[in-house]
Design a protein around this motif. Structure first.
Motif, PDB file in Angstrom:
ATOM      1  N   ILE A  93       0.886  -1.168   0.000  1.00  0.00           N
ATOM      2  CA  ILE A  93       0.000   0.000   0.000  1.00  0.00           C
ATOM      3  C   ILE A  93       0.916   1.207   0.000  1.00  0.00           C
ATOM      4  N   ASP A  94       0.934   1.949  -1.100  1.00  0.00           N
ATOM      5  CA  ASP A  94       1.806   3.116  -1.269  1.00  0.00           C
ATOM      6  C   ASP A  94       3.259   2.783  -0.914  1.00  0.00           C
ATOM      7  N   LYS A  95       3.799   1.758  -1.499  1.00  0.00           N
ATOM      8  CA  LYS A  95       5.191   1.299  -1.330  1.00  0.00           C
ATOM      9  C   LYS A  95       5.500   0.722   0.043  1.00  0.00           C
TER      10      LYS A  95
ATOM     11  N   LEU B 266      -4.288  -6.574   4.897  1.00  0.00           N
ATOM     12  CA  LEU B 266      -4.490  -5.625   3.799  1.00  0.00           C
ATOM     13  C   LEU B 266      -5.720  -4.751   4.026  1.00  0.00           C
ATOM     14  N   GLU B 267      -6.834  -5.361   4.395  1.00  0.00           N
ATOM     15  CA  GLU B 267      -8.071  -4.594   4.575  1.00  0.00           C
ATOM     16  C   GLU B 267      -7.952  -3.597   5.725  1.00  0.00           C
ATOM     17  N   ALA B 268      -7.381  -4.018   6.836  1.00  0.00           N
ATOM     18  CA  ALA B 268      -7.259  -3.136   7.997  1.00  0.00           C
ATOM     19  C   ALA B 268      -6.331  -1.956   7.702  1.00  0.00           C
ATOM     20  N   MET B 269      -5.214  -2.215   7.037  1.00  0.00           N
ATOM     21  CA  MET B 269      -4.277  -1.139   6.703  1.00  0.00           C
ATOM     22  C   MET B 269      -4.890  -0.173   5.693  1.00  0.00           C
ATOM     23  N   LEU B 270      -5.642  -0.716   4.730  1.00  0.00           N
ATOM     24  CA  LEU B 270      -6.281   0.137   3.730  1.00  0.00           C
ATOM     25  C   LEU B 270      -7.313   1.049   4.375  1.00  0.00           C
ATOM     26  N   LEU B 271      -8.124   0.498   5.262  1.00  0.00           N
ATOM     27  CA  LEU B 271      -9.157   1.308   5.921  1.00  0.00           C
ATOM     28  C   LEU B 271      -8.544   2.359   6.841  1.00  0.00           C
ATOM     29  N   SER B 272      -7.378   2.080   7.382  1.00  0.00           N
ATOM     30  CA  SER B 272      -6.735   3.076   8.237  1.00  0.00           C
ATOM     31  C   SER B 272      -6.168   4.238   7.411  1.00  0.00           C
ATOM     32  N   LYS B 273      -5.840   3.990   6.141  1.00  0.00           N
ATOM     33  CA  LYS B 273      -5.303   5.059   5.283  1.00  0.00           C
ATOM     34  C   LYS B 273      -6.396   5.878   4.606  1.00  0.00           C
ATOM     35  N   ILE B 274      -7.607   5.354   4.529  1.00  0.00           N
ATOM     36  CA  ILE B 274      -8.706   6.045   3.850  1.00  0.00           C
ATOM     37  C   ILE B 274      -9.261   7.126   4.769  1.00  0.00           C
TER      38      ILE B 274
ATOM     39  N   THR C 172      -9.789   7.446  -4.128  1.00  0.00           N
ATOM     40  CA  THR C 172      -9.831   6.348  -5.085  1.00  0.00           C
ATOM     41  C   THR C 172      -8.652   5.429  -4.808  1.00  0.00           C
ATOM     42  N   VAL C 173      -8.894   4.132  -4.857  1.00  0.00           N
ATOM     43  CA  VAL C 173      -7.847   3.140  -4.649  1.00  0.00           C
ATOM     44  C   VAL C 173      -7.477   2.566  -6.012  1.00  0.00           C
ATOM     45  N   VAL C 174      -6.215   2.710  -6.386  1.00  0.00           N
ATOM     46  CA  VAL C 174      -5.721   2.202  -7.665  1.00  0.00           C
ATOM     47  C   VAL C 174      -5.067   0.853  -7.412  1.00  0.00           C
ATOM     48  N   VAL C 175      -5.553  -0.177  -8.088  1.00  0.00           N
ATOM     49  CA  VAL C 175      -5.012  -1.527  -7.940  1.00  0.00           C
ATOM     50  C   VAL C 175      -4.062  -1.784  -9.097  1.00  0.00           C
ATOM     51  N   ARG C 176      -2.808  -2.055  -8.778  1.00  0.00           N
ATOM     52  CA  ARG C 176      -1.795  -2.392  -9.781  1.00  0.00           C
ATOM     53  C   ARG C 176      -1.447  -3.860  -9.587  1.00  0.00           C
ATOM     54  N   ILE C 177      -1.815  -4.669 -10.569  1.00  0.00           N
ATOM     55  CA  ILE C 177      -1.603  -6.108 -10.470  1.00  0.00           C
ATOM     56  C   ILE C 177      -1.031  -6.587 -11.797  1.00  0.00           C
ATOM     57  N   PRO C 178      -0.035  -7.471 -11.787  1.00  0.00           N
ATOM     58  CA  PRO C 178       0.542  -7.943 -13.046  1.00  0.00           C
ATOM     59  C   PRO C 178      -0.481  -8.693 -13.893  1.00  0.00           C
ATOM     60  N   TYR C 179      -0.279  -8.634 -15.195  1.00  0.00           N
ATOM     61  CA  TYR C 179      -1.236  -9.236 -16.117  1.00  0.00           C
ATOM     62  C   TYR C 179      -1.255 -10.757 -16.035  1.00  0.00           C
TER      63      TYR C 179
ATOM     64  N   ASN D  29     -17.523  -0.360   0.472  1.00  0.00           N
ATOM     65  CA  ASN D  29     -18.040   0.727  -0.388  1.00  0.00           C
ATOM     66  C   ASN D  29     -16.948   1.734  -0.766  1.00  0.00           C
ATOM     67  N   LEU D  30     -15.853   1.233  -1.282  1.00  0.00           N
ATOM     68  CA  LEU D  30     -14.733   2.071  -1.727  1.00  0.00           C
ATOM     69  C   LEU D  30     -14.685   2.114  -3.243  1.00  0.00           C
ATOM     70  N   LYS D  31     -14.071   3.170  -3.772  1.00  0.00           N
ATOM     71  CA  LYS D  31     -13.898   3.290  -5.219  1.00  0.00           C
ATOM     72  C   LYS D  31     -12.572   2.653  -5.609  1.00  0.00           C
ATOM     73  N   PHE D  32     -12.631   1.584  -6.385  1.00  0.00           N
ATOM     74  CA  PHE D  32     -11.428   0.903  -6.853  1.00  0.00           C
ATOM     75  C   PHE D  32     -11.301   1.091  -8.355  1.00  0.00           C
ATOM     76  N   VAL D  33     -10.053   1.258  -8.816  1.00  0.00           N
ATOM     77  CA  VAL D  33      -9.749   1.387 -10.239  1.00  0.00           C
ATOM     78  C   VAL D  33      -8.570   0.461 -10.511  1.00  0.00           C
ATOM     79  N   ILE D  34      -8.603  -0.230 -11.649  1.00  0.00           N
ATOM     80  CA  ILE D  34      -7.502  -1.114 -12.025  1.00  0.00           C
ATOM     81  C   ILE D  34      -6.583  -0.355 -12.969  1.00  0.00           C
ATOM     82  N   ALA D  35      -5.299  -0.296 -12.642  1.00  0.00           N
ATOM     83  CA  ALA D  35      -4.321   0.390 -13.476  1.00  0.00           C
ATOM     84  C   ALA D  35      -3.960  -0.489 -14.668  1.00  0.00           C
ATOM     85  N   THR D  36      -3.883   0.130 -15.859  1.00  0.00           N
ATOM     86  CA  THR D  36      -3.518  -0.596 -17.068  1.00  0.00           C
ATOM     87  C   THR D  36      -2.529   0.232 -17.880  1.00  0.00           C
ATOM     88  N   ASN D  37      -1.888  -0.416 -18.833  1.00  0.00           N
ATOM     89  CA  ASN D  37      -1.062   0.274 -19.819  1.00  0.00           C
ATOM     90  C   ASN D  37      -1.903   0.468 -21.074  1.00  0.00           C
ATOM     91  N   LYS D  38      -1.662   1.561 -21.791  1.00  0.00           N
ATOM     92  CA  LYS D  38      -2.416   1.792 -23.014  1.00  0.00           C
ATOM     93  C   LYS D  38      -1.839   0.978 -24.130  1.00  0.00           C
TER      94      LYS D  38
END
Length: 130
Positions: A71-73, A81-89, A96-103, A121-130
Motif C-alpha cells: 500500500i503506497d510502497k 491488507l483490509e485493515a491497513m487500507l481502511l486506516s489510510k482512507i 480512489t484506490v488504484v489496484v496495480r496487479i501484473p497481467y 463501499n470504496l472506489k477501486f480502479v484497475i491500473a492498465t497500460n495503453k
C-alpha cells in the motif's frame, strides 16, 4: 588647464540573462517533478484500449508476481491488507484506490483485492497500460 573626470570606472555584471536561465530551470524542475510518481512499484500491467484519469486523492495497492502486497510502497501482509487500507482512507471515503496487479496473475487474486472495496463501499480502479 587640467580637466579631471569625475566618473571612475566601475565593474558591472549583467544579470538580465541569469533571470531567464533561472526561470527555465524552475520550469524544467516543475515539469519533471509532476512526471515522477514515487508511489509506483515497477510491474507489467494489463493492456487496455482507453485510459481514464483519476483524481489526485488516491491510494495505490500493488501486488507483485510473488503475491506480495504493498500500500503506497509499504509492504503489508495479505491478512492485514483490509485493515491497513481502511486506516489510510479518509473518513468521507472520497479517495480512489488504484489496484496495480501484473497481467499474468490469476483472476482470483484480483477479485480477492476488489472484494475489499465492495465490502467497504470504496472506489477501486484497475491500473492498465495503453
Amino acid at each position: 588647464m587640467a580637466l579631471k573626470r569625475n566618473k571612475r570606472f566601475q565593474a558591472e555584471i549583467a544579470t538580465s540573462s541569469l533571470s531567464d536561465i533561472m526561470f527555465f530551470l524552475l520550469l524544467f524542475f516543475i515539469i519533471i517533478s509532476t512526471l515522477a510518481n514515487p508511489n509506483v512499484i515497477k510491474m507489467t500491467l494489463p493492456k487496455a484500449e482507453t485510459t481514464e484519469k483519476t483524481s489526485k486523492q488516491l491510494i495505490s495497492i500493488s501486488v507483485t508476481e510473488e503475491k506480495r502486497f504493498f500500500i503506497d510502497k509499504e509492504e503489508v501482509a495479505p491478512e492485514n491488507l483490509e485493515a491497513m487500507l481502511l486506516s489510510k482512507i479518509d473518513s468521507n471515503k472520497e479517495q480512489t484506490v488504484v489496484v496495480r496487479i501484473p497481467y499474468n496473475l490469476q483472476v482470483q487474486d484480483l477479485v480477492n483485492v476488489l472484494q475489499i472495496g465492495v465490502k467497504n463501499n470504496l472506489k477501486f480502479v484497475i491500473a492498465t497500460n495503453k
